[in-house]
Design an enzyme around this catalytic site. Sequence first.
Site, PDB file in Angstrom:
ATOM      1  CD  GLU A 435      -1.240   0.163   3.721  1.00 32.40           C
ATOM      2  OE1 GLU A 435      -1.861   1.233   3.817  1.00 32.40           O
ATOM      3  OE2 GLU A 435      -1.359  -0.768   4.529  1.00 32.40           O
ATOM      4  CG  ASP A 509       1.136   0.438   6.636  1.00 32.31           C
ATOM      5  OD1 ASP A 509       2.156  -0.059   6.120  1.00 32.31           O
ATOM      6  OD2 ASP A 509       0.790   1.624   6.457  1.00 32.31           O
ATOM      7  CG  ASP A 511      -2.468   0.803   9.994  1.00 31.59           C
ATOM      8  OD1 ASP A 511      -2.879   0.068   9.066  1.00 31.59           O
ATOM      9  OD2 ASP A 511      -1.975   1.926   9.791  1.00 31.59           O
ATOM     10  CG  ASP A 513      -6.581   3.229   7.374  1.00 35.69           C
ATOM     11  OD1 ASP A 513      -7.800   2.973   7.442  1.00 35.69           O
ATOM     12  OD2 ASP A 513      -6.110   4.374   7.499  1.00 35.69           O
TER      13      ASP A 513
END
Length: 648
Positions: A435, A509, A511, A513
Amino acid sequence: MTSNYSADQIQVLEGLEPVRKRPGMYIGSTGPKGLHHLVYEVVDNSIDEALAGYCTHIEIEINADGSVTVTDNGRGIPTDIHPTTGRSALETVLTVLHAGGKFGGGGYKVSGGLHGVGVSVVNALSEWVEVKVWREGKEHFQRFERGNPIGMLEAIANADHPTGTQVSFLPDTEIFKDGIEFDYNTLAGRLKELAYLNAGVKITFGDARGTTGAAGREGKAREEVYFYEGGIREYVTYMTSEKEPLHGDIIYVSGEKNDVQVEVALQWCVDAYSDNLLGFANNIRTIDGGTHLEGLKAVLTRTINSIARKRNKIKENEANLGGENVREGLTGVISVKVPDPEFEGQTKTKLGNTEVRGIVDSLVGEALTEFLEFNPQVADSVIEKAVQAFKAAEAARRARELVRRKSVLESSTLPGKLADCSAKDPSVSEIYIVEGDSAGGSAKQGRDRQFQAILPLRGKILNIEKTDDAKIYKNTEIQSLITALGLGIKGDEFDASQLRYHRVILMTDADVDGAHIRTLLLTFFYRYQRALVDQGYIYIACPPLYKLERGKNHYYCYSDRELQEQIRQFPANASYTIQRFKGLGEMMPTQLWETTMNPETRTLKQVQIEDAAEADRIFTVLMGDRVAPRREFIETYGSKLNLMELDI
């Protein structure tokens, strides 16, 4: 330099030795998949008794010591002396490969299992096996250790007990070096599937280990009963429970021809844009399809087109609806029982019997035509949805052609932001889908250019579950994905030879998102080209969450628990620093290589579909149009799944 190669170097493996020497040949692997396969092999024998009409109840229990017991109320394994081996039939079945009632001796008309080697393979790969058989008014018992009988088969008591067989076994840690802990949900998925496929057979599954959950009878931590009078009709109902059906009753076809039994259940749904057809042959999930699915797809296309022309829904000068148009929004199960099944490949994932295609075609064609002619409203609804799908496909084709023409005008057909690898052999090549440009930059600098390609995606891709094909092909990020991987268009049969990389690795990532982007990508692959997932080409990278530094030493930790365990190993007054990686872009290229991209040190999770029906349902709930089922799911499972960071 000479080499002596003589008769004394030829190794002869006797009895069950070949199984212990090369277990992967018989159960696929000595990892979790092979471990659970042992249970399926024993259960398959009980299911075969049910198919023959002699068994109505199968009980499976994971015992407190980690062993498994499978009990059925079938006829009981024969206990008399076998004329060839001179030993009891039970001992013969447990200790001789390819011994059983499935090789034309009249024991079974139809059977699943693993070519009749099942229970002997379980015996070979277990520390111990204990078998009880109830028949002819007696209870018989025999114990085996690592495949070898301990004593003779004994009739230990007179028993006023229904006939049946009980097999208990403890897998051998010498074989299964990664551990012998059975996963409840993995077994439950398969057992539930077997109950759907065998209407009227009751399957009870219990777990006596110290698992959390509602207390059941006799102190069991967990127990479930699977019993479906409606069989595969109930299976389709379960799979479409979160969708809006296009017609009221599930279309059901059941018949037999030339000793081949065929069952089909079909339900078209309003709010679905892909099809989900599950195929089974002798209770075995045929993930690679085969002649039964080919026959079903062909007869669906022909019948719907024929009815559409009869009802003047397709004019004389108009083209026929394509198979993918007819199947849009369709959920279905086809289950065939074949006396002499021919499976292609070691893992039995594709049915090869050529006669089955014609049998499915004729049985389903006749019944489906009759149903649609007597239910014109259902016929019109299905045809209308197929016509809409045809028009959408035409719009998508035009959008696709626009993409292709644009590609021809450009200097390269591959997306510009793709950093390709130099290797041309797809089997050694892998692509990291990352990403953002920041993470893409680190990955490009940290990779091994020889075999690792990097494709950065900007932002979040479209949610395929809510999007029609025309929009998909106009989306830049999805265009890049399709082109970079060498995928065909939706509706085309998956062609592995066109795939440019045999490891497609999602690296996002750690997290909320990142998890969302990973889920959108998985939805794309699952709905757009399911075979990529089914055949094991999709992986998830596992970047570390923390870097822990103490003096000149540093440690990468991949979870909070791992971090705390590492800290506990330090002296009480030790000083250290913790760096939390918020995103891949924060990591230096060398760190990214060392932790997440180096094949020697990285951890990759291969995406596998153990329970196709449940996977399809969950994708619909979490990624579909309807808000109410998603809200209900979150309210029900939020606390269990620890959804503290849910991004609403």
